[in-house]
Design a protein around this motif. Structure first.
Motif, short mmCIF file in Angstrom:
data_model
loop_
_atom_site.label_atom_id
_atom_site.label_comp_id
_atom_site.label_asym_id
_atom_site.label_seq_id
_atom_site.Cartn_x
_atom_site.Cartn_y
_atom_site.Cartn_z
N ILE A 65 0.84 -1.19 0.00
CA ILE A 65 0.00 0.00 0.00
C ILE A 65 0.88 1.24 0.00
O ILE A 65 1.78 1.37 0.84
N LYS A 66 0.64 2.12 -0.97
CA LYS A 66 1.44 3.35 -1.09
C LYS A 66 0.86 4.43 -0.19
O LYS A 66 -0.34 4.73 -0.24
N ALA A 67 1.72 5.03 0.64
CA ALA A 67 1.30 6.15 1.50
C ALA A 67 2.55 6.90 1.93
O ALA A 67 3.50 6.29 2.45
N ASP A 68 2.57 8.19 1.71
CA ASP A 68 3.68 9.04 2.13
C ASP A 68 3.50 9.36 3.60
O ASP A 68 2.68 10.20 3.98
N LEU A 69 4.27 8.68 4.45
CA LEU A 69 4.09 8.82 5.89
C LEU A 69 4.83 10.01 6.47
O LEU A 69 5.10 10.07 7.66
N SER A 70 5.10 11.00 5.62
CA SER A 70 5.53 12.31 6.11
C SER A 70 4.34 13.27 6.13
O SER A 70 4.49 14.43 6.52
N LYS A 71 3.15 12.76 5.74
CA LYS A 71 1.95 13.59 5.66
C LYS A 71 0.85 12.98 6.52
O LYS A 71 0.54 11.80 6.39
N GLY A 103 22.87 24.76 11.20
CA GLY A 103 22.91 26.19 10.93
C GLY A 103 22.05 26.62 9.75
O GLY A 103 21.72 27.81 9.62
N ASP A 104 21.68 25.65 8.90
CA ASP A 104 20.88 25.97 7.71
C ASP A 104 19.44 25.46 7.81
O ASP A 104 18.69 25.52 6.84
N TYR A 105 19.06 24.93 8.99
CA TYR A 105 17.68 24.47 9.14
C TYR A 105 16.71 25.64 9.01
O TYR A 105 16.99 26.76 9.43
N ASP A 106 15.53 25.33 8.45
CA ASP A 106 14.39 26.23 8.58
C ASP A 106 13.29 25.46 9.29
O ASP A 106 13.42 24.26 9.56
N ILE A 107 12.20 26.15 9.64
CA ILE A 107 11.14 25.50 10.41
C ILE A 107 10.55 24.32 9.65
O ILE A 107 10.28 23.26 10.22
N GLU A 108 10.39 24.47 8.34
CA GLU A 108 9.80 23.40 7.53
C GLU A 108 10.66 22.14 7.57
O GLU A 108 10.14 21.02 7.71
N THR A 109 11.97 22.31 7.44
CA THR A 109 12.89 21.16 7.48
C THR A 109 12.80 20.45 8.82
O THR A 109 12.69 19.21 8.88
N TRP A 110 12.87 21.22 9.90
CA TRP A 110 12.80 20.64 11.25
C TRP A 110 11.49 19.88 11.44
O TRP A 110 11.48 18.73 11.87
N GLU A 111 10.39 20.53 11.13
CA GLU A 111 9.09 19.94 11.40
C GLU A 111 8.82 18.71 10.55
O GLU A 111 8.16 17.77 11.00
N LYS A 112 9.34 18.67 9.32
CA LYS A 112 9.11 17.48 8.49
C LYS A 112 9.81 16.26 9.07
O LYS A 112 9.23 15.15 9.08
N VAL A 151 18.52 17.21 14.05
CA VAL A 151 17.09 16.94 14.14
C VAL A 151 16.80 15.45 14.03
O VAL A 151 15.87 14.94 14.68
N TYR A 152 17.57 14.72 13.25
CA TYR A 152 17.42 13.27 13.17
C TYR A 152 17.68 12.64 14.53
O TYR A 152 16.90 11.80 15.00
N SER A 153 18.74 13.07 15.19
CA SER A 153 19.07 12.55 16.52
C SER A 153 17.96 12.84 17.52
O SER A 153 17.57 11.97 18.31
N VAL A 154 17.44 14.06 17.49
CA VAL A 154 16.36 14.44 18.41
C VAL A 154 15.12 13.59 18.16
O VAL A 154 14.47 13.11 19.10
N SER A 155 14.77 13.38 16.89
CA SER A 155 13.57 12.60 16.58
C SER A 155 13.72 11.15 17.03
O SER A 155 12.77 10.54 17.54
#
Length: 248
Positions: A59-65, A104-113, A156-160
């Motif tokens: 089953i296809k599903a983008d689990l970032s959404k 240093g180059d993160y934005d909110i969108e990158t972090w939250e995704k 952010v990967y480590s935190v998640s």
């Protein structure tokens, strides 16, 4: 016969887990999620024996959404109604245009995704399926050694993944009334498609820090996952598999 759910099961560690699940002699039924590449899912399905084709549903599903995750759990409930094993293997790193993004180059969108994909959506998948998990069922999360020993190259990967470790231990109390075993695997550097663009210098530098002096194999992690699921006395555990990283 067990009813099993596996996310991100068409590549790397997930694919190796799927093949281990299919190598047993049971007639387990498996729902396999994949996020993007239908061609790969079709290739895997077409490579299976006729018996195993009847055991697997892709089953296809983008689990970032969140919306696709909810559609996915609705599908699982309709297909299975009750579930024995849930293996949540989906994970992403902070990237833009295929390149890793440093803190240093993160934005909110990158972090939250990354947080959404690696921690929040697995949490809400379990919430959606909580009533459908059988007594004495099993939940297995894919964390990372980076969630235990912080890896500054991907904060952010480590935190998640640290969040997944805490989630594993916290959910244990929530599901005590159903005697559901909940564990997490914490791999170190594993030879998966994630490593395709790594240079020889990078391999050599990391291998010097690993007691085994090599990256792990997806099959080695998959075997540990299956052994953990089959052991009824492993519960609330974070199981490391990193070849002795950090000993040199």
């Amino acid at each position: 016969m067990k009813k099993i759910l596996l996310t991100s099961g068409t590549s790397g560690i997930g694919k190796a887990i799927l093949y281990h699940l299919l190598s047993d002699n049971d007639k387990n039924q498996i729902i396999v999620n994949y996020g993007h590449n239908s061609d790969t899912a079709n290739q895997i399905y077409n490579s299976l024996s006729e018996i195993n084709k009847k055991r697997v549903t892709f089953i296809k599903a983008d689990l970032s959404k969140y919306s696709e995750a909810k559609n996915f759990t609705d599908f699982v409930i309709k297909k299975f109604n009750n579930i024995d094993w849930i293996i949540l293997n989906t994970g992403i790193d902070a990237k833009k245009n295929g390149k890793r993004v440093v803190f240093g180059d993160y934005d909110i969108e990158t972090w939250e995704k990354v947080i959404r994909t690696n921690l929040s959506i697995p949490t809400f998948i379990i919430q959606d399926l909580q009533k459908n998990i059988n007594e004495n069922g099993k939940i297995l999360f894919m964390s990372s050694y980076a969630g235990i020993e912080p890896y500054s190259g991907s904060l952010v990967y480590s935190v998640s993944k640290a969040g997944i470790i805490n989630l594993t231990k916290s959910l244990l109390k929530f599901f005590d009334h159903k005697n559901i075993a909940i564990n997490a695997i914490a791999p170190g550097f594993i030879e998966t498609p994630w490593q395709k663009k790594r240079t020889k210098e990078s391999y050599d530098r990391i291998n010097k820090k690993i007691a085994c002096h090599r990256f792990g194999k997806s099959e080695e992690v998959a075997k540990l996952c299956i052994d953990t699921l089959n052991n009824d006395y492993i519960n609330g555990s974070i199981i490391e598999i990193h070849g002795g990283y950090g000993y040199f």
